[in-house]
Design a protein around this motif. Structure first.
Motif, PDB file in Angstrom:
ATOM      1  N   GLY A  50       0.782  -1.222   0.000  1.00 39.76           N
ATOM      2  CA  GLY A  50       0.000   0.000   0.000  1.00 39.76           C
ATOM      3  C   GLY A  50       0.819   1.280   0.000  1.00 39.76           C
ATOM      4  N   PHE A  51       0.121   2.359   0.333  1.00 35.17           N
ATOM      5  CA  PHE A  51       0.705   3.690   0.292  1.00 35.17           C
ATOM      6  C   PHE A  51       1.610   3.960   1.496  1.00 35.17           C
ATOM      7  CE2 PHE A  51      -1.255   7.546  -2.041  1.00 35.17           C
ATOM      8  CZ  PHE A  51      -0.166   7.592  -2.863  1.00 35.17           C
ATOM      9  N   GLY A  52       1.119   3.728   2.687  1.00 35.77           N
ATOM     10  CA  GLY A  52       1.901   3.953   3.893  1.00 35.77           C
ATOM     11  C   GLY A  52       1.994   5.425   4.255  1.00 35.77           C
ATOM     12  N   VAL A  53       2.672   5.708   5.340  1.00 35.18           N
ATOM     13  CA  VAL A  53       2.788   7.078   5.829  1.00 35.18           C
ATOM     14  C   VAL A  53       3.664   7.918   4.903  1.00 35.18           C
ATOM     15  CG1 VAL A  53       3.586   8.501   7.748  1.00 35.18           C
ATOM     16  CG2 VAL A  53       2.440   6.337   8.196  1.00 35.18           C
ATOM     17  N   PHE A  54       4.774   7.359   4.453  1.00 39.93           N
ATOM     18  CA  PHE A  54       5.677   8.126   3.597  1.00 39.93           C
ATOM     19  C   PHE A  54       5.057   8.385   2.230  1.00 39.93           C
ATOM     20  CE2 PHE A  54       8.643   6.089   6.590  1.00 39.93           C
ATOM     21  CZ  PHE A  54       9.157   7.247   7.145  1.00 39.93           C
ATOM     22  N   GLY A  55       4.227   7.462   1.754  1.00 38.71           N
ATOM     23  CA  GLY A  55       3.534   7.701   0.488  1.00 38.71           C
ATOM     24  C   GLY A  55       2.568   8.858   0.595  1.00 38.71           C
ATOM     25  N   LEU A  56       1.857   8.942   1.713  1.00 37.29           N
ATOM     26  CA  LEU A  56       0.931  10.053   1.932  1.00 37.29           C
ATOM     27  C   LEU A  56       1.693  11.365   2.081  1.00 37.29           C
ATOM     28  CD1 LEU A  56      -1.967  10.975   2.428  1.00 37.29           C
ATOM     29  CD2 LEU A  56      -1.616  10.503   4.841  1.00 37.29           C
ATOM     30  N   PHE A  57       2.785  11.335   2.845  1.00 46.48           N
ATOM     31  CA  PHE A  57       3.609  12.541   3.008  1.00 46.48           C
ATOM     32  C   PHE A  57       4.190  12.983   1.664  1.00 46.48           C
ATOM     33  CE2 PHE A  57       7.819  14.439   3.740  1.00 46.48           C
ATOM     34  CZ  PHE A  57       7.415  15.571   4.422  1.00 46.48           C
ATOM     35  N   GLY A  58       4.643  12.040   0.877  1.00 45.15           N
ATOM     36  CA  GLY A  58       5.197  12.373  -0.437  1.00 45.15           C
ATOM     37  C   GLY A  58       4.151  12.980  -1.356  1.00 45.15           C
ATOM     38  N   ALA A  59       2.933  12.444  -1.312  1.00 44.36           N
ATOM     39  CA  ALA A  59       1.864  12.987  -2.145  1.00 44.36           C
ATOM     40  C   ALA A  59       1.505  14.407  -1.723  1.00 44.36           C
ATOM     41  CB  ALA A  59       0.641  12.082  -2.071  1.00 44.36           C
ATOM     42  N   LEU A  60       1.427  14.643  -0.411  1.00 43.43           N
ATOM     43  CA  LEU A  60       1.121  15.991   0.073  1.00 43.43           C
ATOM     44  C   LEU A  60       2.240  16.970  -0.273  1.00 43.43           C
ATOM     45  CD1 LEU A  60      -0.460  15.291   3.568  1.00 43.43           C
ATOM     46  CD2 LEU A  60      -1.600  16.136   1.517  1.00 43.43           C
ATOM     47  N   CYS A  61       3.457  16.526  -0.125  1.00 42.54           N
ATOM     48  CA  CYS A  61       4.599  17.379  -0.472  1.00 42.54           C
ATOM     49  C   CYS A  61       4.568  17.737  -1.956  1.00 42.54           C
ATOM     50  CB  CYS A  61       5.895  16.671  -0.111  1.00 42.54           C
ATOM     51  SG  CYS A  61       7.359  17.662  -0.416  1.00 42.54           S
ATOM     52  N   CYS A  62       4.271  16.758  -2.776  1.00 43.04           N
ATOM     53  CA  CYS A  62       4.190  16.985  -4.225  1.00 43.04           C
ATOM     54  C   CYS A  62       3.080  17.980  -4.548  1.00 43.04           C
ATOM     55  CB  CYS A  62       3.964  15.665  -4.939  1.00 43.04           C
ATOM     56  SG  CYS A  62       3.914  15.818  -6.724  1.00 43.04           S
ATOM     57  N   LEU A  63       1.937  17.828  -3.901  1.00 44.32           N
ATOM     58  CA  LEU A  63       0.828  18.750  -4.138  1.00 44.32           C
ATOM     59  C   LEU A  63       1.202  20.178  -3.726  1.00 44.32           C
ATOM     60  CD1 LEU A  63      -2.278  16.661  -3.080  1.00 44.32           C
ATOM     61  CD2 LEU A  63      -1.656  17.427  -5.370  1.00 44.32           C
ATOM     62  N   PHE A  64       1.878  20.325  -2.590  1.00 45.52           N
ATOM     63  CA  PHE A  64       2.289  21.654  -2.150  1.00 45.52           C
ATOM     64  C   PHE A  64       3.282  22.286  -3.125  1.00 45.52           C
ATOM     65  CE2 PHE A  64       1.148  20.316   2.333  1.00 45.52           C
ATOM     66  CZ  PHE A  64      -0.013  21.078   2.339  1.00 45.52           C
ATOM     67  N   VAL A  65       4.199  21.498  -3.638  1.00 48.21           N
ATOM     68  CA  VAL A  65       5.188  22.032  -4.580  1.00 48.21           C
ATOM     69  C   VAL A  65       4.513  22.461  -5.876  1.00 48.21           C
ATOM     70  CG1 VAL A  65       7.181  21.401  -6.008  1.00 48.21           C
ATOM     71  CG2 VAL A  65       7.135  20.801  -3.594  1.00 48.21           C
ATOM     72  N   VAL A  66       3.611  21.627  -6.382  1.00 43.76           N
ATOM     73  CA  VAL A  66       2.896  21.974  -7.616  1.00 43.76           C
ATOM     74  C   VAL A  66       2.049  23.220  -7.401  1.00 43.76           C
ATOM     75  CG1 VAL A  66       1.106  21.197  -9.227  1.00 43.76           C
ATOM     76  CG2 VAL A  66       2.931  19.642  -8.547  1.00 43.76           C
ATOM     77  N   ALA A  67       1.373  23.315  -6.258  1.00 45.46           N
ATOM     78  CA  ALA A  67       0.557  24.495  -5.961  1.00 45.46           C
ATOM     79  C   ALA A  67       1.422  25.750  -5.875  1.00 45.46           C
ATOM     80  CB  ALA A  67      -0.214  24.282  -4.665  1.00 45.46           C
ATOM     81  N   ALA A  68       2.597  25.646  -5.276  1.00 42.92           N
ATOM     82  CA  ALA A  68       3.492  26.799  -5.180  1.00 42.92           C
ATOM     83  C   ALA A  68       3.974  27.244  -6.561  1.00 42.92           C
ATOM     84  CB  ALA A  68       4.681  26.467  -4.286  1.00 42.92           C
ATOM     85  N   ILE A  69       4.275  26.295  -7.427  1.00 42.83           N
ATOM     86  CA  ILE A  69       4.721  26.637  -8.779  1.00 42.83           C
ATOM     87  C   ILE A  69       3.605  27.315  -9.551  1.00 42.83           C
ATOM     88  CG2 ILE A  69       5.435  25.649 -10.997  1.00 42.83           C
ATOM     89  CD1 ILE A  69       7.015  23.567  -9.354  1.00 42.83           C
ATOM     90  N   VAL A  70       2.391  26.774  -9.466  1.00 41.46           N
ATOM     91  CA  VAL A  70       1.256  27.368 -10.170  1.00 41.46           C
ATOM     92  C   VAL A  70       0.967  28.766  -9.631  1.00 41.46           C
ATOM     93  CG1 VAL A  70      -1.240  27.157 -10.543  1.00 41.46           C
ATOM     94  CG2 VAL A  70       0.233  25.171 -10.843  1.00 41.46           C
ATOM     95  N   LEU A  71       0.990  28.930  -8.307  1.00 38.27           N
ATOM     96  CA  LEU A  71       0.740  30.237  -7.712  1.00 38.27           C
ATOM     97  C   LEU A  71       1.795  31.250  -8.145  1.00 38.27           C
ATOM     98  CD1 LEU A  71      -0.972  31.886  -5.700  1.00 38.27           C
ATOM     99  CD2 LEU A  71       0.630  31.166  -3.935  1.00 38.27           C
ATOM    100  N   THR A  72       3.044  30.847  -8.167  1.00 37.30           N
ATOM    101  CA  THR A  72       4.114  31.739  -8.621  1.00 37.30           C
ATOM    102  C   THR A  72       3.912  32.146 -10.073  1.00 37.30           C
ATOM    103  OG1 THR A  72       5.634  30.685  -7.084  1.00 37.30           O
ATOM    104  CG2 THR A  72       6.608  31.967  -8.871  1.00 37.30           C
ATOM    105  N   PHE A  73       3.556  31.185 -10.916  1.00 41.64           N
ATOM    106  CA  PHE A  73       3.329  31.465 -12.330  1.00 41.64           C
ATOM    107  C   PHE A  73       2.177  32.442 -12.518  1.00 41.64           C
ATOM    108  CE2 PHE A  73       1.249  30.453 -16.375  1.00 41.64           C
ATOM    109  CZ  PHE A  73       2.284  30.738 -17.245  1.00 41.64           C
ATOM    110  N   VAL A  74       1.096  32.241 -11.781  1.00 47.29           N
ATOM    111  CA  VAL A  74      -0.067  33.131 -11.901  1.00 47.29           C
ATOM    112  C   VAL A  74       0.287  34.541 -11.440  1.00 47.29           C
ATOM    113  CG1 VAL A  74      -2.368  33.585 -10.945  1.00 47.29           C
ATOM    114  CG2 VAL A  74      -1.796  31.314 -11.753  1.00 47.29           C
TER     115      VAL A  74
END
Length: 90
Positions: A50-74
């Motif tokens: 399964g996903f596990g704790v690190f998989g969930l943390f990695g997914a959240l980290c990835c989402l935050f990074v993508v959101a920061a890039i999109v916000l910066t671009f906008v």
């Protein structure tokens, strides 16, 4: 070219040079020292549970990074549109 563009270009060149300076020798060392077999064995022996704790943390980290890039671009694109309007009296 504005001073901000010049500074941004220089920073990008320095970061690119530093990354290439570190990554190319590390890749050559990893390819020649037999680490590829170690990585393959580690991937084969990894548990498939399964996903596990690190998989969930990695997914959240990835989402935050993508959101920061999109916000910066906008924000950057909004500022460019405001500064390039020829009818703007400022």
């Amino acid at each position: 070219m504005s001073s901000v563009s010049k500074v941004w270009s220089r920073i990008a060149a320095v970061v690119t040079g530093a990354v290439l300076t570190l990554v190319v020798p590390a890749h050559a060392w990893a390819a020649s020292s037999g680490l590829d077999t170690v990585m393959v064995e580690a991937a084969r022996s990894r548990r498939r549970g399964g996903f596990g704790v690190f998989g969930l943390f990695g997914a959240l980290c990835c989402l935050f990074v993508v959101a920061a890039i999109v916000l910066t671009f906008v924000l950057v694109s909004r500022n460019r549109k405001k500064s390039r309007d020829p009818r703007d009296p400022r």
